[in-house]
Scaffold this motif. Sequence first.
Motif, PDB file in Angstrom:
ATOM      1  N   MET A   1      47.566   1.617   8.953  1.00 43.13           N
ATOM      2  CA  MET A   1      46.240   2.705   8.386  1.00 43.13           C
ATOM      3  C   MET A   1      47.189   3.850   9.711  1.00 43.13           C
ATOM      4  SD  MET A   1      42.666   4.108   9.155  1.00 43.13           S
ATOM      5  CE  MET A   1      41.928   2.267   8.723  1.00 43.13           C
ATOM      6  N   VAL A   2      47.100   4.906   8.447  1.00 39.53           N
ATOM      7  CA  VAL A   2      47.546   6.510   8.782  1.00 39.53           C
ATOM      8  C   VAL A   2      45.919   7.297   8.900  1.00 39.53           C
ATOM      9  CG1 VAL A   2      49.258   8.626   7.940  1.00 39.53           C
ATOM     10  CG2 VAL A   2      49.428   5.844   7.377  1.00 39.53           C
ATOM     11  N   THR A   3      46.044   8.147  10.303  1.00 39.36           N
ATOM     12  CA  THR A   3      45.329   8.551  10.739  1.00 39.36           C
ATOM     13  C   THR A   3      45.927  10.037  10.653  1.00 39.36           C
ATOM     14  OG1 THR A   3      44.687   6.946  11.802  1.00 39.36           O
ATOM     15  CG2 THR A   3      43.539   9.300  12.611  1.00 39.36           C
ATOM     16  N   ALA A   4      45.533  11.334   9.417  1.00 38.16           N
ATOM     17  CA  ALA A   4      45.708  12.394   9.978  1.00 38.16           C
ATOM     18  C   ALA A   4      44.606  12.768  10.421  1.00 38.16           C
ATOM     19  CB  ALA A   4      45.223  12.904   8.060  1.00 38.16           C
ATOM     20  N   VAL A   5      45.396  12.990  11.760  1.00 39.34           N
ATOM     21  CA  VAL A   5      44.462  14.233  12.901  1.00 39.34           C
ATOM     22  C   VAL A   5      44.830  16.198  12.329  1.00 39.34           C
ATOM     23  CG1 VAL A   5      44.624  14.580  15.487  1.00 39.34           C
ATOM     24  CG2 VAL A   5      45.104  12.508  14.677  1.00 39.34           C
ATOM     25  N   HIS A   6      43.181  15.982  12.995  1.00 38.48           N
ATOM     26  CA  HIS A   6      43.351  17.744  12.840  1.00 38.48           C
ATOM     27  C   HIS A   6      42.127  18.183  12.838  1.00 38.48           C
ATOM     28  CE1 HIS A   6      39.355  17.015  10.272  1.00 38.48           C
ATOM     29  NE2 HIS A   6      39.969  16.060  10.226  1.00 38.48           N
TER      30      HIS A   6
END
Length: 162
Positions: free
Chosen positions: A1-6
Motif C-alpha cells: 500500500m502507498v500512502t500519500a501523506v498531506h
Amino acid sequence: MVTAVHKASVMKLSDGLFLSCTQEVAKNYPDIRYEEMLIDNAASYLVSNPGRMDVMVMPNLYGDIVSDLCAGLIGGLGLTPSGNMGKGCMMAEAVHGTAPDIQGMDMANPTALLMSALMMLRSMDLHDTADKIAKATYTVLKEAKVGPPLASAQKTLNPTAY
C-alpha cells in the motif's frame, strides 16, 4: 500500500497539487493500493501502530518531520540510515549529517552510516558482506559497547532492558 501523506485541509494549494499528482500516478498502477492520510494521523499511526504503514510519500517538510519522529522511536538520528534509490543506482548516507559540533570529542556514532552502507550493499546483491557487517554492528549495540549518546538506543534494541 502507498500512502500519500498531506495536510491539504490547511495547505490547500501546495498539498492539493501534491495530491493531484499522486492520484494521477496511482492511476498508472492499479494493482497497488493507494490511500491518502493527513500528516497528523500518519504520525499517530507511526507511533501507535507502525505496521499499518508501508510505503509513504509526502512533501519534503513532512518527510523531515516523519524521519525525525521515526528516528526517535528507535533511539535517535545516530541509528537512522537513509538511501535514495533509482533505476540501477543508489546513494546511501546517514540522515544526521556530519555533526561538526562533536568533532574531536570522541563521540561520533558511525551506526547510521553503517546501516546506510548495508542498504547499499544489499541493493548491489552483496548480501553476505552486508550480513557480516550487520551482525558485527548489532553485536556491538547489544553488548552496550557504545558511549552515552546511544543510551536510549540500547534500551530500544534490547526489549528485556525495560
